[in-house]
Write a protein that holds these residues in place. Sequence first.
Motif, PDB file in Angstrom:
ATOM      1  N   ARG A 120       0.836  -1.191   0.000  1.00  0.00           N
ATOM      2  CA  ARG A 120       0.000   0.000   0.000  1.00  0.00           C
ATOM      3  C   ARG A 120       0.872   1.243   0.000  1.00  0.00           C
ATOM      4  O   ARG A 120       1.997   1.239   0.501  1.00  0.00           O
ATOM      5  CB  ARG A 120      -0.942   0.005   1.205  1.00  0.00           C
ATOM      6  N   ASP A 121       0.309   2.302  -0.541  1.00  0.00           N
ATOM      7  CA  ASP A 121       0.957   3.609  -0.550  1.00  0.00           C
ATOM      8  C   ASP A 121      -0.035   4.564   0.101  1.00  0.00           C
ATOM      9  O   ASP A 121      -1.000   4.998  -0.542  1.00  0.00           O
ATOM     10  CB  ASP A 121       1.299   4.035  -1.978  1.00  0.00           C
ATOM     11  N   ASN A 122       0.186   4.863   1.354  1.00  0.00           N
ATOM     12  CA  ASN A 122      -0.761   5.710   2.075  1.00  0.00           C
ATOM     13  C   ASN A 122      -0.792   7.136   1.539  1.00  0.00           C
ATOM     14  O   ASN A 122      -1.794   7.828   1.670  1.00  0.00           O
ATOM     15  CB  ASN A 122      -0.453   5.704   3.566  1.00  0.00           C
ATOM     16  N   ALA A 123       0.290   7.561   0.927  1.00  0.00           N
ATOM     17  CA  ALA A 123       0.308   8.902   0.341  1.00  0.00           C
ATOM     18  C   ALA A 123      -0.575   8.981  -0.899  1.00  0.00           C
ATOM     19  O   ALA A 123      -1.088  10.056  -1.236  1.00  0.00           O
ATOM     20  CB  ALA A 123       1.736   9.298  -0.007  1.00  0.00           C
ATOM     21  N   LYS A 124      -0.763   7.841  -1.548  1.00  0.00           N
ATOM     22  CA  LYS A 124      -1.592   7.797  -2.760  1.00  0.00           C
ATOM     23  C   LYS A 124      -2.958   7.185  -2.500  1.00  0.00           C
ATOM     24  O   LYS A 124      -3.738   6.991  -3.431  1.00  0.00           O
ATOM     25  CB  LYS A 124      -0.869   7.014  -3.857  1.00  0.00           C
ATOM     26  N   ASN A 125      -3.217   6.824  -1.251  1.00  0.00           N
ATOM     27  CA  ASN A 125      -4.504   6.195  -0.895  1.00  0.00           C
ATOM     28  C   ASN A 125      -4.800   4.984  -1.766  1.00  0.00           C
ATOM     29  O   ASN A 125      -5.932   4.784  -2.235  1.00  0.00           O
ATOM     30  CB  ASN A 125      -5.651   7.205  -1.028  1.00  0.00           C
ATOM     31  N   THR A 126      -3.785   4.169  -1.967  1.00  0.00           N
ATOM     32  CA  THR A 126      -3.919   3.046  -2.884  1.00  0.00           C
ATOM     33  C   THR A 126      -3.296   1.787  -2.289  1.00  0.00           C
ATOM     34  O   THR A 126      -2.237   1.846  -1.658  1.00  0.00           O
ATOM     35  CB  THR A 126      -3.253   3.359  -4.231  1.00  0.00           C
ATOM     36  N   VAL A 127      -3.971   0.682  -2.511  1.00  0.00           N
ATOM     37  CA  VAL A 127      -3.439  -0.626  -2.139  1.00  0.00           C
ATOM     38  C   VAL A 127      -3.274  -1.431  -3.421  1.00  0.00           C
ATOM     39  O   VAL A 127      -4.059  -1.283  -4.369  1.00  0.00           O
ATOM     40  CB  VAL A 127      -4.348  -1.336  -1.121  1.00  0.00           C
ATOM     41  N   TYR A 128      -2.245  -2.258  -3.443  1.00  0.00           N
ATOM     42  CA  TYR A 128      -1.913  -3.031  -4.628  1.00  0.00           C
ATOM     43  C   TYR A 128      -1.892  -4.520  -4.299  1.00  0.00           C
ATOM     44  O   TYR A 128      -1.625  -4.926  -3.168  1.00  0.00           O
ATOM     45  CB  TYR A 128      -0.544  -2.628  -5.162  1.00  0.00           C
ATOM     46  N   LEU A 129      -2.128  -5.301  -5.333  1.00  0.00           N
ATOM     47  CA  LEU A 129      -1.931  -6.739  -5.224  1.00  0.00           C
ATOM     48  C   LEU A 129      -1.233  -7.194  -6.494  1.00  0.00           C
ATOM     49  O   LEU A 129      -1.804  -7.131  -7.578  1.00  0.00           O
ATOM     50  CB  LEU A 129      -3.261  -7.487  -5.073  1.00  0.00           C
ATOM     51  N   ARG A 130      -0.013  -7.614  -6.337  1.00  0.00           N
ATOM     52  CA  ARG A 130       0.718  -8.166  -7.470  1.00  0.00           C
ATOM     53  C   ARG A 130       0.621  -9.686  -7.380  1.00  0.00           C
ATOM     54  O   ARG A 130       0.890 -10.282  -6.335  1.00  0.00           O
ATOM     55  CB  ARG A 130       2.175  -7.747  -7.481  1.00  0.00           C
ATOM     56  N   MET A 131       0.281 -10.286  -8.491  1.00  0.00           N
ATOM     57  CA  MET A 131       0.169 -11.735  -8.545  1.00  0.00           C
ATOM     58  C   MET A 131       1.042 -12.247  -9.674  1.00  0.00           C
ATOM     59  O   MET A 131       0.931 -11.783 -10.817  1.00  0.00           O
ATOM     60  CB  MET A 131      -1.285 -12.157  -8.756  1.00  0.00           C
ATOM     61  N   ASP A 132       1.904 -13.182  -9.365  1.00  0.00           N
ATOM     62  CA  ASP A 132       2.802 -13.802 -10.330  1.00  0.00           C
ATOM     63  C   ASP A 132       2.424 -15.265 -10.522  1.00  0.00           C
ATOM     64  O   ASP A 132       1.697 -15.850  -9.720  1.00  0.00           O
ATOM     65  CB  ASP A 132       4.252 -13.693  -9.847  1.00  0.00           C
ATOM     66  N   ASN A 133       2.963 -15.832 -11.600  1.00  0.00           N
ATOM     67  CA  ASN A 133       2.712 -17.244 -11.882  1.00  0.00           C
ATOM     68  C   ASN A 133       1.216 -17.563 -11.785  1.00  0.00           C
ATOM     69  O   ASN A 133       0.801 -18.507 -11.103  1.00  0.00           O
ATOM     70  CB  ASN A 133       3.501 -18.130 -10.919  1.00  0.00           C
ATOM     71  N   LEU A 134       0.428 -16.765 -12.472  1.00  0.00           N
ATOM     72  CA  LEU A 134      -1.017 -16.928 -12.390  1.00  0.00           C
ATOM     73  C   LEU A 134      -1.458 -18.269 -12.952  1.00  0.00           C
ATOM     74  O   LEU A 134      -0.857 -18.799 -13.905  1.00  0.00           O
ATOM     75  CB  LEU A 134      -1.710 -15.791 -13.135  1.00  0.00           C
ATOM     76  N   LYS A 135      -2.518 -18.793 -12.352  1.00  0.00           N
ATOM     77  CA  LYS A 135      -3.070 -20.078 -12.735  1.00  0.00           C
ATOM     78  C   LYS A 135      -4.524 -19.902 -13.154  1.00  0.00           C
ATOM     79  O   LYS A 135      -5.188 -18.962 -12.712  1.00  0.00           O
ATOM     80  CB  LYS A 135      -2.995 -21.041 -11.546  1.00  0.00           C
ATOM     81  N   PRO A 136      -5.043 -20.796 -13.964  1.00  0.00           N
ATOM     82  CA  PRO A 136      -6.454 -20.686 -14.357  1.00  0.00           C
ATOM     83  C   PRO A 136      -7.397 -20.619 -13.157  1.00  0.00           C
ATOM     84  O   PRO A 136      -8.423 -19.922 -13.217  1.00  0.00           O
ATOM     85  CB  PRO A 136      -6.684 -21.948 -15.182  1.00  0.00           C
ATOM     86  N   GLU A 137      -7.037 -21.263 -12.071  1.00  0.00           N
ATOM     87  CA  GLU A 137      -7.904 -21.225 -10.886  1.00  0.00           C
ATOM     88  C   GLU A 137      -7.872 -19.883 -10.163  1.00  0.00           C
ATOM     89  O   GLU A 137      -8.619 -19.674  -9.215  1.00  0.00           O
ATOM     90  CB  GLU A 137      -7.535 -22.353  -9.919  1.00  0.00           C
ATOM     91  N   ASP A 138      -7.017 -18.977 -10.605  1.00  0.00           N
ATOM     92  CA  ASP A 138      -7.034 -17.619 -10.069  1.00  0.00           C
ATOM     93  C   ASP A 138      -8.107 -16.761 -10.735  1.00  0.00           C
ATOM     94  O   ASP A 138      -8.333 -15.620 -10.317  1.00  0.00           O
ATOM     95  CB  ASP A 138      -5.670 -16.950 -10.259  1.00  0.00           C
ATOM     96  N   THR A 139      -8.738 -17.282 -11.755  1.00  0.00           N
ATOM     97  CA  THR A 139      -9.784 -16.539 -12.440  1.00  0.00           C
ATOM     98  C   THR A 139     -10.927 -16.225 -11.482  1.00  0.00           C
ATOM     99  O   THR A 139     -11.486 -17.115 -10.851  1.00  0.00           O
ATOM    100  CB  THR A 139     -10.321 -17.344 -13.638  1.00  0.00           C
ATOM    101  N   ALA A 140     -11.238 -14.931 -11.369  1.00  0.00           N
ATOM    102  CA  ALA A 140     -12.262 -14.480 -10.424  1.00  0.00           C
ATOM    103  C   ALA A 140     -12.437 -12.972 -10.553  1.00  0.00           C
ATOM    104  O   ALA A 140     -11.635 -12.304 -11.218  1.00  0.00           O
ATOM    105  CB  ALA A 140     -11.876 -14.826  -8.991  1.00  0.00           C
ATOM    106  N   VAL A 141     -13.454 -12.476  -9.887  1.00  0.00           N
ATOM    107  CA  VAL A 141     -13.581 -11.033  -9.681  1.00  0.00           C
ATOM    108  C   VAL A 141     -12.862 -10.707  -8.382  1.00  0.00           C
ATOM    109  O   VAL A 141     -13.166 -11.287  -7.332  1.00  0.00           O
ATOM    110  CB  VAL A 141     -15.051 -10.603  -9.608  1.00  0.00           C
ATOM    111  N   TYR A 142     -11.921  -9.791  -8.474  1.00  0.00           N
ATOM    112  CA  TYR A 142     -11.118  -9.402  -7.315  1.00  0.00           C
ATOM    113  C   TYR A 142     -11.627  -8.068  -6.779  1.00  0.00           C
ATOM    114  O   TYR A 142     -11.747  -7.091  -7.538  1.00  0.00           O
ATOM    115  CB  TYR A 142      -9.653  -9.287  -7.706  1.00  0.00           C
ATOM    116  N   SER A 143     -11.881  -8.048  -5.484  1.00  0.00           N
ATOM    117  CA  SER A 143     -12.391  -6.848  -4.836  1.00  0.00           C
ATOM    118  C   SER A 143     -11.482  -6.459  -3.673  1.00  0.00           C
ATOM    119  O   SER A 143     -10.933  -7.327  -2.998  1.00  0.00           O
ATOM    120  CB  SER A 143     -13.802  -7.079  -4.296  1.00  0.00           C
ATOM    121  N   CYS A 144     -11.380  -5.173  -3.451  1.00  0.00           N
ATOM    122  CA  CYS A 144     -10.661  -4.712  -2.273  1.00  0.00           C
ATOM    123  C   CYS A 144     -11.663  -4.257  -1.217  1.00  0.00           C
ATOM    124  O   CYS A 144     -12.819  -3.969  -1.526  1.00  0.00           O
ATOM    125  CB  CYS A 144      -9.684  -3.581  -2.608  1.00  0.00           C
ATOM    126  N   ALA A 145     -11.192  -4.220   0.013  1.00  0.00           N
ATOM    127  CA  ALA A 145     -12.054  -3.843   1.118  1.00  0.00           C
ATOM    128  C   ALA A 145     -11.225  -3.146   2.186  1.00  0.00           C
ATOM    129  O   ALA A 145     -10.031  -3.426   2.336  1.00  0.00           O
ATOM    130  CB  ALA A 145     -12.744  -5.064   1.703  1.00  0.00           C
TER     131      ALA A 145
END
Length: 120
Positions: free
Chosen positions: A72-97
């Motif tokens: 996260r970057d609190n100065a930018k009010n943003t959170v990130y999620l980096r995902m590597d080596n993605l798999k077909p089972e990672d297919t989904a709608v991703y939501s932040c909270a």
Amino acid sequence: QMQLVESGGGLVQAGGSLRLSCAASGRTFSGYAMGWFRQAPGKEREFVAAINWDTISTYYADSVRGRSTISRDNAKNTVYLRMDNLKPEDTAVYSCAAGDGYYPYKYRYWGQGTQVTVSS
């Protein structure tokens, strides 16, 4: 109220990478823990990763640990999620909270989500 808007989803081949972003507005971002969740078709929403307000403590689901990084970057009010080596089972709608309290946090505000599709 806090508004959360995700971006960065898309179609990616298996083995590829994505970085999702979640921009927050409306409340003091740095005062909240942030989490990422995902929901695949026909399945319940599941926890992916979370980061505390202090940017130090992070938590991951077993299914993504070792190939995902939440930040996260609190100065930018943003959170990130980096995902590597993605798999077909990672297919989904991703939501932040945004949540408060202690891990696993009580999530009070949710974004609409961004679609991630991983092709084999």
